[in-house]
Write a protein that holds these residues in place. Structure first.
Motif, short mmCIF file in Angstrom:
data_model
loop_
_atom_site.label_atom_id
_atom_site.label_comp_id
_atom_site.label_asym_id
_atom_site.label_seq_id
_atom_site.Cartn_x
_atom_site.Cartn_y
_atom_site.Cartn_z
N MET A 1 0.82 -1.20 0.00
CA MET A 1 0.00 0.00 0.00
C MET A 1 0.86 1.25 0.00
N GLU A 2 1.97 1.20 0.76
CA GLU A 2 2.84 2.38 0.80
C GLU A 2 3.47 2.65 -0.56
N LEU A 3 3.74 1.59 -1.32
CA LEU A 3 4.34 1.76 -2.63
C LEU A 3 3.38 2.46 -3.59
N VAL A 4 2.11 2.09 -3.53
CA VAL A 4 1.10 2.71 -4.40
C VAL A 4 0.97 4.19 -4.07
N ILE A 5 0.94 4.51 -2.77
CA ILE A 5 0.83 5.92 -2.37
C ILE A 5 2.09 6.68 -2.75
N ALA A 6 3.26 6.06 -2.63
CA ALA A 6 4.51 6.72 -3.01
C ALA A 6 4.54 7.02 -4.52
N ILE A 7 4.06 6.10 -5.33
CA ILE A 7 3.99 6.33 -6.77
C ILE A 7 3.01 7.46 -7.08
N PHE A 8 1.88 7.46 -6.39
CA PHE A 8 0.89 8.53 -6.57
C PHE A 8 1.46 9.89 -6.18
N ILE A 9 2.24 9.92 -5.09
CA ILE A 9 2.87 11.18 -4.67
C ILE A 9 3.86 11.65 -5.73
N GLY A 10 4.62 10.73 -6.30
CA GLY A 10 5.54 11.08 -7.38
C GLY A 10 4.82 11.66 -8.58
N LEU A 11 3.68 11.08 -8.92
CA LEU A 11 2.89 11.61 -10.03
C LEU A 11 2.34 12.99 -9.71
#
Length: 117
Positions: A1-11
């Motif tokens: 879940m943290e990885l998905v949020i981190a990718i979203f933050i990068g976007l």
């Protein structure tokens, strides 16, 4: 879940920087808002994501362990940042309104042409 949020933050950061580099003052303001929200998500992610974790210890002190507790400080910081961000948003939008009244344009490149009167 943290990885998905981190990718979203990068976007969010990428789209915020893209909007900051546009010529329109409206897109510049939107870019600042998007970067502000991405920063809030980074602070939220730093507190850790735990389901059904308690933020404070009440009567069930024997059930709460350090692994099941969540840190309430990032949540408090985000609430403060949201309030400050809304105040800044209102101020920036008032400045944008006055900017358009004075110059008559949203384009930052045309602003240099208004100086040469």
């Amino acid at each position: 879940m943290e990885l998905v949020i981190a990718i979203f933050i990068g976007l969010l950061y990428a789209s915020g920087v893209y909007l900051l580099l546009r010529r329109s003052i409206v897109k510049l303001i939107l870019g600042v808002f998007v970067i502000s929200n991405a920063t809030n998500l980074i602070i939220f992610l730093s507190g850790g994501i735990t389901r059904s974790g308690v933020s404070f210890i009440g009567d069930e002190a024997e059930k709460a362990t350090l692994e099941t507790m969540t840190d309430p400080l990032p949540q408090a910081l985000i609430l403060t940042a949201i309030v400050i961000g809304l105040g800044i948003a209102a101020y920036i939008l008032a400045l944008k309104y006055k900017y358009f009244e004075t110059t008559g344009t949203h384009d930052l490149d045309q602003l240099s042409k208004t100086d040469q009167k």
